[in-house]
Design a protein around this motif. Structure first.
Motif, short mmCIF file in Angstrom:
data_model
loop_
_atom_site.label_atom_id
_atom_site.label_comp_id
_atom_site.label_asym_id
_atom_site.label_seq_id
_atom_site.Cartn_x
_atom_site.Cartn_y
_atom_site.Cartn_z
N LYS A 106 73.14 78.11 -9.72
CA LYS A 106 74.46 77.64 -10.12
C LYS A 106 75.28 77.12 -8.93
O LYS A 106 76.49 76.94 -9.01
N THR A 107 74.58 76.84 -7.82
CA THR A 107 75.28 76.46 -6.58
C THR A 107 76.13 75.20 -6.75
O THR A 107 77.25 75.12 -6.24
N LEU A 108 75.59 74.20 -7.46
CA LEU A 108 76.30 72.92 -7.57
C LEU A 108 77.68 73.11 -8.17
O LEU A 108 78.63 72.47 -7.75
N TYR A 109 77.79 74.00 -9.15
CA TYR A 109 79.11 74.22 -9.76
C TYR A 109 79.89 75.32 -9.02
O TYR A 109 81.04 75.10 -8.61
N ASN A 110 79.27 76.49 -8.85
CA ASN A 110 79.99 77.63 -8.31
C ASN A 110 80.42 77.44 -6.85
O ASN A 110 81.50 77.90 -6.45
N GLU A 111 79.60 76.77 -6.07
CA GLU A 111 79.91 76.59 -4.65
C GLU A 111 80.47 75.20 -4.35
O GLU A 111 81.57 75.07 -3.81
N VAL A 112 79.68 74.19 -4.72
CA VAL A 112 80.09 72.83 -4.34
C VAL A 112 81.35 72.41 -5.06
O VAL A 112 82.36 72.04 -4.43
N TYR A 113 81.34 72.46 -6.40
CA TYR A 113 82.50 71.98 -7.14
C TYR A 113 83.71 72.89 -6.97
O TYR A 113 84.82 72.41 -6.64
N LYS A 114 83.54 74.19 -7.17
CA LYS A 114 84.68 75.09 -7.18
C LYS A 114 85.24 75.37 -5.79
O LYS A 114 86.46 75.51 -5.63
N LYS A 115 84.38 75.41 -4.77
CA LYS A 115 84.83 75.88 -3.47
C LYS A 115 84.87 74.81 -2.37
O LYS A 115 85.68 74.90 -1.44
N LEU A 116 83.97 73.84 -2.46
CA LEU A 116 83.84 72.89 -1.34
C LEU A 116 84.45 71.53 -1.60
O LEU A 116 84.60 70.74 -0.68
N LEU A 117 84.81 71.25 -2.85
CA LEU A 117 85.51 70.00 -3.14
C LEU A 117 87.01 70.21 -3.07
O LEU A 117 87.52 71.31 -3.32
N ASP A 118 87.72 69.14 -2.71
CA ASP A 118 89.18 69.17 -2.64
C ASP A 118 89.74 67.96 -3.37
O ASP A 118 89.06 66.95 -3.58
N ILE A 119 91.03 68.05 -3.70
CA ILE A 119 91.72 66.90 -4.27
C ILE A 119 91.67 65.74 -3.26
O ILE A 119 91.94 65.92 -2.08
N GLY A 120 91.29 64.58 -3.75
CA GLY A 120 91.15 63.41 -2.88
C GLY A 120 89.71 63.07 -2.55
O GLY A 120 89.42 61.93 -2.15
N ASP A 121 88.79 64.03 -2.70
CA ASP A 121 87.38 63.74 -2.45
C ASP A 121 86.87 62.70 -3.44
O ASP A 121 87.31 62.64 -4.60
N ILE A 122 85.94 61.89 -2.99
CA ILE A 122 85.35 60.86 -3.84
C ILE A 122 84.00 61.37 -4.35
O ILE A 122 83.14 61.79 -3.55
N ILE A 123 83.83 61.34 -5.66
CA ILE A 123 82.60 61.83 -6.26
C ILE A 123 82.06 60.84 -7.28
O ILE A 123 82.80 59.99 -7.79
N GLY A 124 80.78 60.92 -7.53
CA GLY A 124 80.15 60.16 -8.58
C GLY A 124 79.80 61.08 -9.73
O GLY A 124 79.41 62.24 -9.51
N ILE A 125 79.93 60.59 -10.96
CA ILE A 125 79.72 61.43 -12.14
C ILE A 125 78.82 60.73 -13.14
O ILE A 125 79.03 59.56 -13.46
N GLU A 126 77.83 61.48 -13.63
CA GLU A 126 77.05 61.06 -14.79
C GLU A 126 77.49 61.94 -15.95
O GLU A 126 77.66 63.15 -15.79
N GLY A 127 77.68 61.35 -17.12
CA GLY A 127 78.13 62.17 -18.23
C GLY A 127 78.13 61.44 -19.56
O GLY A 127 77.68 60.29 -19.66
N THR A 128 78.60 62.14 -20.58
CA THR A 128 78.70 61.56 -21.92
C THR A 128 80.14 61.67 -22.41
O THR A 128 80.88 62.58 -22.02
N LEU A 129 80.51 60.75 -23.28
CA LEU A 129 81.89 60.70 -23.74
C LEU A 129 82.11 61.60 -24.95
O LEU A 129 81.25 61.69 -25.83
N PHE A 130 83.27 62.24 -24.95
CA PHE A 130 83.67 63.00 -26.13
C PHE A 130 85.19 63.02 -26.20
O PHE A 130 85.88 62.69 -25.24
N THR A 131 85.71 63.42 -27.34
CA THR A 131 87.15 63.52 -27.55
C THR A 131 87.53 64.99 -27.66
O THR A 131 86.92 65.73 -28.43
N THR A 132 88.53 65.40 -26.89
CA THR A 132 88.96 66.80 -26.92
C THR A 132 89.71 67.11 -28.22
O THR A 132 90.04 66.21 -29.00
N LYS A 133 90.01 68.40 -28.43
CA LYS A 133 90.71 68.81 -29.64
C LYS A 133 92.09 68.20 -29.76
O LYS A 133 92.63 68.04 -30.85
#
Length: 503
Positions: free
Chosen positions: A92-119
């Motif tokens: 779970k390193t990518l989420y628990n460490e990289v995303y939650k602890k090592l990323l900051d506001i302003g960092d540039i990231i690339g995202i792969e994902g699928t679209l959905f509509t929230t409640k």
């Protein structure tokens, strides 16, 4: 790490941890982006797969899930991180460490994902994988809102915004919109003249003799030629050489440099449009200018009525044409006949300004007095589009004299919102007359006028080969952009305005 703030130190520590995990925080530029935030919103389809990239601008971490906001060149989009979607195995390193602890506001990231509509109905990207594309080492100056809705820590100090325009563009969306509109304006100007069969050209910025305007130039030295050269103050004399050569309709979007004061209306480096048309008249150019500005207002603002400060500028009606002598007569209270007498203008000024009676630098000529009264009493009140016409010949060294009155030139200037936007006239194509006027300018320079023109003998030679009857005009693009974006300072519409370095 001396001299760094606590946050900068922490970010560098995170940088080292990313590298320790085998993650390159500054990878090669290839990343297969296939959508922007605007694309997603405009063509939204539930379950659609997308690849996007941008800055992490906010996030709300809730254990193994998190909502965040990503900003790219087209706007912002909500993204949803779920640990079990991103980390399908035991690691779970990518989420628990990289995303939650090592990323900051302003960092540039690339995202792969699928679209959905929230409640609550918000279009969102559910992240299936993400990559670090750039680890930022300085925190962004993002505004914060307290529990009472008060906003603070906004990045709104003008001096700092101009010095760090790169940050200004990131955190102030309206600023970015201004410069997008500026590009739209210049592109529309080019289209306007291309459609009318004008030829876009380029003329020298480095010139042996500065000409085409009354201004103090910047001086430099060319080592190989061992000669002084000047940064262009205007492209006019070169563009008219091209008219001599047979290009009957030419224009240039050009950078000019004038070694003068700095104000909310003046920057030493600025952009102008200049265009020349053989066999046209100055009246035709006024009509063309109305058409151009009206079209730009429609394209950029969606209306021929444009709000600027406290004024609603009406570009949709025929614009006023005000003779210079009439304007000075109204300002001074003299008759239109008496305003052509320098002594009467001086006497009237001193009546209005007794404190100036002993001044040594008051104007000596009618033309200079016209400018004196105009600057003080007329220009600030020209809010709606107004053409000031029929200038004194003595202050129009490149303009053709009127056939009906030789002391008047066939010249106009356009004023909107109390400032000059354009200057145009029937071009002087008599080489003998032009040489005489250059000589008068040289005499003025010798007498101490730093803005007087040089004698350009090659330009006289060009005119001697014959220039057809021609009208020409210059329009200040920076000031035009100010009007169409409701900017009160020229620095708001120049990406990198001239500033004195800080010590």
């Amino acid at each position: 790490m001396a001299g760094l703030s606590e946050q900068e130190i922490i970010r560098r520590e995170k940088l080292a941890k990313l590298r320790a995990l085998g993650i390159d925080p500054y990878p090669a530029p290839l990343y297969p982006v296939d959508h922007t935030s605007a694309d997603i919103k405009n063509t939204f389809a539930e379950g659609k797969k997308v690849v996007i990239a941008g800055r992490l601008m906010s996030r709300r971490i809730q254990g193994k899930a998190s909502f965040a906001e990503l900003q790219d060149s087209k706007g912002r989009i909500q993204v949803y991180f779920n640990r079990d979607e991103i980390c399908t195995g035991e690691d779970k390193t990518l989420y628990n460490e990289v995303y939650k602890k090592l990323l900051d506001i302003g960092d540039i990231i690339g995202i792969e994902g699928t679209l959905f509509t929230t409640k609550v109905g918000e279009q969102t990207v559910q992240v299936t994988n993400f990559s670090v594309l750039n680890k930022t080492l300085r925190p962004l100056p993002l505004p914060k809102t307290d529990a009472d809705g008060n906003v603070y820590d906004e990045f709104n100090d003008p001096e700092l915004r101009y010095r760090q325009r790169y940050v200004d563009l990131i955190v102030n969306p309206k600023v970015k919109d201004t410069f997008i509109k500026r590009t739209k304006i210049t592109n529309s100007i080019r289209s306007f003249f291309n459609e009318r069969e004008y030829l876009e050209v380029e003329t020298p910025i480095l010139q042996p003799i500065p000409g085409g305007a009354s201004a103090r130039p910047f001086i430099t030295h060319h080592n190989a030629l061992d000669m002084e050269m000047y940064l262009r103050i205007a492209p006019e004399l070169f563009l008219k050489r091209l008219v001599v050569g047979g290009f009957e309709r030419v224009f240039e979007v050009n950078r000019n440099f004038r070694n003068e004061g700095i104000s909310i209306q003046h920057n030493p480096e600025f952009t102008m449009l200049e265009f020349y048309q053989a066999y046209a008249t100055w009246e035709e150019l006024m009509d063309l200018t109305e058409e151009l500005v009206r079209e730009l207002a429609l394209k950029v603002c969606g209306s021929t009525t444009v709000t600027y400060g406290d004024h609603d500028l009406d570009f949709g009606t025929t614009w006023r044409r005000l003779p210079f002598a009439t304007a000075v007569a109204e300002a001074s209270g003299l008759s239109e006949e008496d305003v052509w007498d320098a002594d009467k203008l001086r006497a009237r000024w001193i009546e209005m300004h007794p404190e100036d009676a002993k001044k040594d630098d008051l104007p000596k000529s009618v033309g200079k007095w016209f400018e004196y009264f105009f600057d003080a009493y007329v220009e600030p009140n020209l809010i709606q589009p107004t053409f000031l016409t029929h200038f004194p010949t003595e202050i129009s060294p490149l303009s053709r004299r009127s056939d009906s009155d030789p002391k008047i030139a066939d010249r106009f200037e356009l004023f909107i919102a109390g400032r000059e936007i354009a200057n145009g006239f029937n071009e002087l194509n008599d080489p003998v007359d032009q040489a005489e006027r250059f000589s008068l300018q040289v005499a003025a320079k010798d007498a101490g006028d730093d803005e007087a023109m040089f004698f350009d003998s090659d330009y006289i030679k060009a005119l001697s080969y014959g220039m057809p009857p021609t009208a020409g005009e210059g329009i200040g693009i920076d000031r035009l952009v100010m009007l169409l974006t409701n900017a009160q300072s020229i620095r708001e519409v120049i990406l990198f305005p001239t500033l004195k370095p800080r010590g």
